[in-house]
Design an enzyme around this catalytic site. Structure first.
Site, short mmCIF file in Angstrom:
data_model
loop_
_atom_site.label_atom_id
_atom_site.label_comp_id
_atom_site.label_asym_id
_atom_site.label_seq_id
_atom_site.Cartn_x
_atom_site.Cartn_y
_atom_site.Cartn_z
N LYS A 176 0.89 -1.18 0.00
CA LYS A 176 0.00 0.00 0.00
C LYS A 176 0.92 1.22 0.00
CE LYS A 176 -1.78 2.90 2.35
NZ LYS A 176 -1.61 4.37 2.11
N GLU A 254 9.10 1.52 11.18
CA GLU A 254 10.02 2.66 11.07
C GLU A 254 9.19 3.91 11.28
OE1 GLU A 254 11.57 5.69 10.00
OE2 GLU A 254 11.82 5.02 7.93
N CYS A 288 12.16 11.34 7.65
CA CYS A 288 12.05 10.80 9.01
C CYS A 288 13.30 11.19 9.79
CB CYS A 288 11.97 9.28 9.00
SG CYS A 288 10.82 8.64 7.82
N GLU A 398 7.36 15.02 16.96
CA GLU A 398 7.86 15.19 15.59
C GLU A 398 7.04 16.25 14.86
OE1 GLU A 398 7.06 11.92 12.85
OE2 GLU A 398 9.03 12.26 11.94
C1 SIN Z 1 13.80 8.81 5.54
O1 SIN Z 1 13.50 7.62 5.43
O2 SIN Z 1 12.95 9.66 5.75
C2 SIN Z 1 15.21 9.28 5.48
C3 SIN Z 1 16.15 8.55 4.66
C4 SIN Z 1 17.43 9.33 4.63
O3 SIN Z 1 17.72 10.09 5.52
O4 SIN Z 1 18.18 9.16 3.65
#
Ligand code: SIN
Length: 521
Positions: A176, A254, A288, A398
């Protein structure tokens, strides 16, 4: 309108037409550019996709891993041959600056390249037995059907982190993708199909998290999905964790980050300013791993912030196809609305907004170095806020956007308190030329990833990626580490002694010469 798309329930089943296109995917930097029309997969379609994946699993798991690797090789080559096309769609659909979009597509290629060879390894072990004429082995076995739910900031790179190893290990997949990137996701599916994966091995369902995503998660309790991989918010990750736990599954989660960057007195300040700028505002703060809390030693705080503000003011923002920009629009209206609400509610009287202004970039609230038409997209001002306190939501949660809290510290221990205090633990960085400071930081930060003299972001395809605490459940993506997400260890013991040998009981333990007995016992 360039790409009307339909929902896949099975690849090589041609794009099925059973669900009519319902929604428009819009270019977040140019509203008048409608990128594609896409359907929402209803619950029945999600179930159908999971059933197709279940049906395909028994034969797919039997395909030798090196041959599964050959299909991953094809996929990598296909993505590579179409890199610029995919990057252009990525820029158009989620507004990522083109040079970054190229990097994002490269991450898919790197991931494929890594896992092609893993198909020829996927090692188990031979293990010594405590008894004669008995051999012990371990094997990696696939988990089954994997439901993968991903976000819009890395719309094919992060999916590849899940999908490529999952398929390589002999699992089947129902994906998804983000509702913000349906067209790009569809193009990726076409490449997967062209790579030669058999029908049902890889499936895509479309829609937002609350409907299609939730439907896919509900397939865990229905007995149709064996593993969920999820990249997104901590709150949703917790919900998925509960469902997985009830079904005795371990999801790969994650989740969010409030990634700290510490600048000590012993840093190369110029480098640290550059690193902080990119960590904070690269990708419009929508990684992230983007910077959440900037933690600067108090004796250099004023100077550092002044230099950072100077560099921030010089940033070019706007049209993501323009090579001079640092960042483009937010991914979609939802992200802009969330950011604006966060600014409105969480920047409080005791805070100091250090950058010129907050909010959306508009003709009335302009950014001086803007390229393009601000009214045509979801653009936000870069914001640096001083005076954060421990109890502030500004520090605790966040943000996901170009908004950073800045604080000062006295001793490095205090910097670590700030860096760990919010409970997230995804990424982190320290700028220092002093190895003792660097070692102290890396040993005591709770983040899954630490950079020394580099930014908080910038994953490489063969390093473990993942977080601790509120950032995840300790699962890791990428490199050899992700194999533990998509396989289960099987221990095999093979006895050819032709007699019953009972472990521990029939084992001949030799006491040797030393008498270990304790007198009086
Ligand atoms: C992410 O998954 O948002 C970051 C990946 C990265 O920092 O390269």
């Amino acid at each position: 309108m360039s790409q009307p798309i339909r929902t896949y329930t099975r690849i090589q089943n041609q794009d099925q037409t059973q669900y009519p296109p319902e929604r428009v995917s819009v270019n977040p930097a140019r509203f008048e550019d409608e990128v594609g029309l896409y359907p929402i997969t209803p619950l029945a379609g999600v179930k159908q996709a999971c059933e197709a994946a279940r049906q395909a699993f028994p034969s797919w798991r039997k395909v030798p891993a090196p041959l599964r690797g050959n299909l991953i090789y094809n996929l990598g080559q296909l993505v590579s041959a179409n890199k610029t096309v995919l990057a252009s769609w990525l820029t158009r659909e989620v507004g990522k600056p083109y040079s970054e979009a190229l990097g994002s597509v490269q991450e898919v290629i790197d991931t494929c390249q890594f896992f092609v060879s893993e198909g020829r390894r996927l090692y188990g072990q031979t293990v010594p037995s405590e008894m004669a004429d008995k051999r012990l082995f371990t094997y990696r076995r696939p988990v089954g059907v994997c439901g993968i739910i991903t976000a819009g900031n890395f719309p094919i790179a992060v999916p590849a982190w899940y999908v490529v190893p999952a398929l390589l290990c002999g699992n089947t997949v129902v994906w998804k993708p983000s509702e913000d990137a349906p067209v790009l996701s569809y193009l990726f599916c076409q490449l997967v199909e062209k790579a030669g994966f058999p029908p049902g091995v890889f499936n895509m369902v479309l829609g937002d998290g609350a409907t299609t995503g939730a439907a896919l998660v509900s397939m865990v309790s229905a007995g149709l999905v064996d593993k969920i991989g999820f990249t997104g918010s901590t709150a949703v990750g917790q919900r998925i964790g509960r469902v997985a736990g009830e079904n005795l599954q371990v999801p790969c989660l994650e989740l969010g980050g409030k990634n700290p960057l510490v600048v000590t007195e012993r840093a190369n300040l110029e480098l640290a300013v550059e690193g902080a700028l990119w960590s904070a505002f690269g990708t419009a703060g929508q990684r992230c791993t983007s910077l959440g809390v900037l933690i600067v030693q108090e004796r250099i705080y004023e100077e550092f912030i002044a230099r950072l503000l100077e560099r921030t003011a010089a940033m070019v923002i706007g049209d993501p196809t323009d090579p001079s920009i640092t960042y483009g629009p937010l991914i979609s209206k939802r992200f802009l609305d969330n950011l604006l609400a966060f600014q409105k509610n969480q920047i409080q009287a005791h805070h100091q907004v250090l950058t010129p202004t907050i909010g959306q970039i508009t003709r009335e609230n302009p950014w001086p170095n803007f390229v393009g038409d601000p009214a045509a997209g979801y653009f936000a001002h870069p914001v640096l806020v001083g005076g954060a306190r421990r109890e502030d939501v500004l520090y605790q949660e966040e943000t996901f956007g170009p908004l950073v809290a800045a604080v000062s510290y006295g001793e490095l221990e205090e910097a670590l308190d700030w860096a760990n205090g919010h409970g997230y633990g995804l990424s982190s960085a320290i700028y220092t030329q002093d190895p003792a400071e660097a070692f102290y930081f890396q040993e005591n930060i709770q983040a899954g990833m630490v950079s020394i003299n580099n930014t908080t972001s910038g994953a490489e395809a063969h390093m473990p990626f993942g977080g601790n605490g509120r950032s995840g459940n300790g699962s890791r993506q990428s490199g050899v580490w992700v194999l533990d997400q998509f396989t289960r260890w099987q221990g095999v013991n093979w006895d050819f002694s032709n007699q019953l040998q009972r472990a521990q009981i029939d084992t001949i333990y030799s006491p040797g010469d030393l008498d270990y007995r304790v007198p009086g016992w």
